[in-house]
Design an enzyme around this catalytic site. Structure first.
Site, PDB file in Angstrom:
ATOM      1  N   ASP A  56     -10.266   7.308  22.618  1.00 62.31           N
ATOM      2  CA  ASP A  56      -9.387   8.051  21.661  1.00 62.31           C
ATOM      3  C   ASP A  56      -9.640   9.565  21.496  1.00 62.31           C
ATOM      4  OD1 ASP A  56      -7.490   8.282  19.584  1.00 62.31           O
ATOM      5  OD2 ASP A  56      -7.408   5.979  19.741  1.00 62.31           O
ATOM      6  N   HIS A 117      -6.742  10.460  14.386  1.00 62.06           N
ATOM      7  CA  HIS A 117      -6.281   9.299  15.179  1.00 62.06           C
ATOM      8  C   HIS A 117      -7.346   8.368  15.462  1.00 62.06           C
ATOM      9  CE1 HIS A 117      -4.340   6.741  18.203  1.00 62.06           C
ATOM     10  NE2 HIS A 117      -3.335   7.032  17.681  1.00 62.06           N
ATOM     11  N   SER A 438      -0.764   1.881  17.450  1.00 64.07           N
ATOM     12  CA  SER A 438      -2.248   2.348  17.727  1.00 64.07           C
ATOM     13  C   SER A 438      -2.954   1.739  16.464  1.00 64.07           C
ATOM     14  CB  SER A 438      -2.273   3.855  17.426  1.00 64.07           C
ATOM     15  OG  SER A 438      -1.737   4.724  18.488  1.00 64.07           O
TER      16      SER A 438
END
Length: 656
Positions: A56, A117, A438
């Site tokens: 990620d 994120h 996600s």
């Protein structure tokens, strides 16, 4: 239906595929309680030996979610290292990949997460238990990962410019060599449907599968249209995003006392404060050449900032991301009248709320804004943004595989990451509320890691089978699945049926005892690939052996040992399709399973032979056939087959 396979050859030895080194996109906690996975769930003594690899945007190591207090040294099997980064006994590996110009001068060249994120996704999967976490007081509670005792290894491939394929493939190779148990991948291709070995994620996941590592990947955020899922390989898990029973609502009060309610995550204190209201169409930037027909959409450059200063702007069909730094300090807030579904709450850079277009047209007075948490009584259902099947590469393989919570998820965040994604928004948080596949992906990653902690010798296919056959999907009939007492997925809320939710929402408690599993290995997938038209040279590059394409090792898609059965027909003529499956007993040593078939009223017949499977030992395998035949003019026909021994019920759905 006639399939035409095009056989392609490559002239280079040792090359899996040659394709453009494009950039991919990120597919962006009450959720665990909502799906029936409480804090006091039974845990395996070796959960702390499970290593979750997260590919990620990196991780924020100072977050309490990744403190190593109480953790011992990493498992002996671990071979990874930390690059330009200080690890601990929770974050035991951290690497970054920046091939060519994938990272820029504004990026932090280390595994540290400047965006947020990666931190968010890692904490959903394996974050510690953090009490009183919230986003400016919203969603307050205990933030936790599904396997809080597990270790985390991060592989940073995503930078301010995106996520480059070459970096992602290198991250897969490193994660496999380092010794991770599960790979979590909350990113994917954007609107592309490459064949399996021109697909970065399929290639990486295949390498991982060969080493016994399951890859869990976000299905994508391009819904609700059909054929929007881009990760279609059967050896990985494709995860759709479902809702939980939490909504963030914002009330709009007019000067005359009338109150409307919309959705947004509004952290700004606007109680008892009134502002003038202006319709965006009445504030055109005339000197810039704009008129009301453009300005009504609130495109930043089209608005006269002097006319809107200190006021609430009413917009129609507000396009996200266009209202940025220049006006943040000028206006008091935004009202958005939009035709889009209101199943998700956006976070704006200033006080804002999304309303129905009808309500938007009624608001012409002073307002005040307050946010509160409400209950979504219809949950779970698949969010409008979640990508849908069918499988665009192999139509007779169901996609997505399953669903998990992906809306209004509170989890850890990088304090230097933007809250709204808008330049000029100065708010800083340690925990953030987000939505997207996600967020769904690491829920399934954690459930897979939970299974692995009880069954460390199970293959990726066996883990995938356990997750799918214990889901709460009930397709067309809306009955509660025998293994899950929660509200089932419903075609009323999601008319795309299994193409929206796959095998249904995960049940992380039931997954460790599925009774039977549908197992598969590298050879099974290779046979499938030969049947799909891939040549010997290309497949040898993947398998690193001397396998040859012969009549004996060409398999059909209907014989690949998956937990689901799919028939794709483009005609109403009579058809017959026979599936061959094998199940492995992982329940009681001595057991007898009987087939229970649930079918809708249709002209399609379903037959199972034999309809009784008797086992005398754990690990014993039994085979059966499933025949589906008939004709139909209905777009989607769903049925279910459950193997029931009185204790375990192994369920799955058909999609025809």
């Amino acid at each position: 239906m006639i399939f035409l396979y095009i056989f392609l050859c490559s002239g280079l030895e040792g090359v899996v595929s040659v394709f453009e080194n494009r950039k991919s996109v990120l597919q962006t906690t009450k959720s665990w309680d909502f799906i029936g996975f409480p804090q006091n769930v039974k845990r395996s003594s070796i959960e702390s030996d499970i290593i979750v690899g997260v590919i990620d945007s990196g991780i924020w190591p100072e977050s309490d979610s990744f403190s190593d207090k109480g953790f011992g040294p990493p498992p002996r099997k671990w071979k990874g290292t930390c690059h330009n980064f200080t690890c601990n006994n929770k974050i035991i590996g951290a690497k970054y990949f920046c091939i060519g110009d994938s990272c820029g001068k504004d990026d932090i060249i280390s595994p540290r997460d400047s965006e947020g994120h990666g931190t968010h996704c890692a904490s959903i999967a394996a974050g510690n238990l953090i009490e009183s976490a919230s986003f400016f007081g919203l969603g307050k509670g205990t933030a936790r990962g599904g396997v809080p005792s597990a270790r985390v290894a991060v592989y940073k491939t995503c930078w301010s410019s995106g996520c480059v394929y070459a970096d992602i493939l290198k991250a897969f190779d490193e994660a496999i060599a380092d010794g991770v148990d599960i790979i979590s991948l909350s990113q994917g291709s954007d609107g592309e449907f490459p064949n399996y070995f021109e697909d970065t994620y399929a290639i990486g996941a295949f390498h991982a599968m060969k080493k016994g590592i399951l890859t869990s990947q976000a299905a994508g955020n391009s819904g609700p249209d059909l054929y929007t899922i881009t990760n279609n390989a059967p050896w990985l898990l494709s995860v759709a995003a479902s809702t939980i029973d939490r909504k963030f609502l914002t009330r709009v009060q007019l000067g005359d006392g009338t109150v409307y309610e919309g959705v947004s995550v509004n952290s700004f204190d606007q109680n008892n404060t009134s502002y003038p209201l202006i319709y965006a169409g009445d504030a055109p930037n005339i000197t810039g050449g704009y008129n009301s027909s453009v300005t009504r959409f609130c495109q930043e450059s089209s608005i006269d900032e002097d006319l809107v200063k200190g006021k609430i702007i009413l917009c129609n069909d507000f396009p996200r991301g266009t209202f940025t730094e220049r006006l943040i300090s000028k206006v008091a807030g935004i009202l958005v009248g939009s035709p889009l579904p209101k199943d998700v709450a956006d976070i704006f850079a200033l006080p804002a709320v999304s309303l129905s277009q009808k309500d938007g047209t009624l608001i012409q007075s002073y307002i005040s804004l307050t946010s509160h948490e409400g209950k979504d009584s219809l949950a779970p259902y698949i969010a409008s943004f979640s990508s849908r099947g069918p499988n665009a590469i192999t139509a007779d393989i169901l996609m997505p595989d399953l669903a998990a919570p992906g809306v209004n998820i509170l989890a850890a965040w990088s304090p230097i990451g933007s809250v709204s994604g808008v330049k000029g928004d100065k708010r800083k948080v340690n925990y953030h509320i987000m939505y997207g596949t996600s967020m769904a992906c690491p829920h399934v990653t954690a459930a897979a890691a939970y299974i692995k902690s009880f069954h460390p010798d199970w293959s990726p296919a066996a883990i995938k089978s356990a997750l799918m056959t214990t889901g709460n999907e009930c397709g067309w009939n809306n009955l509660v699945h025998p293994l899950n007492n929660s509200t089932p997925m419903s075609v009323t809320r999601n008319p795309e049926a299994e193409f929206a939710f796959g095998a249904g929402q995960i049940d992380p408690v039931k997954v460790v005892n599925p009774g039977l599993v549908y197992d598969a290995n590298e050879i099974d997938y290779v046979k499938f690939l030969y049947g799909q038209g891939y040549d010997t040279k290309k497949i040898r590059t993947i398998t690193a052996d001397n396998s040859n394409c012969t009549q004996d090792n060409i398999g059909t898609v209907w014989d690949l040992n998956l937990p689901s059965f799919t028939v794709y027909m483009n005609t109403s003529t009579f058809f017959t399709r026979v599936f061959h499956r094998t199940v492995t007993n992982v329940g009681s040593a001595t057991s007898e399973y009987r087939a229970r078939v649930t079918t809708p009223p249709s002209l399609i017949n379903f037959k199972v032979e034999p309809d009784v499977l008797s086992f005398s030992s754990v690990g014993q395998k039994k085979s059966f056939t499933r025949t589906i035949e008939g004709r139909t003019n209905v777009g989607i026909v769903s049925s279910s087959l459950i193997w029931d021994d009185g204790t375990f019920q192994l369920g799955f759905a058909d999609e025809d």
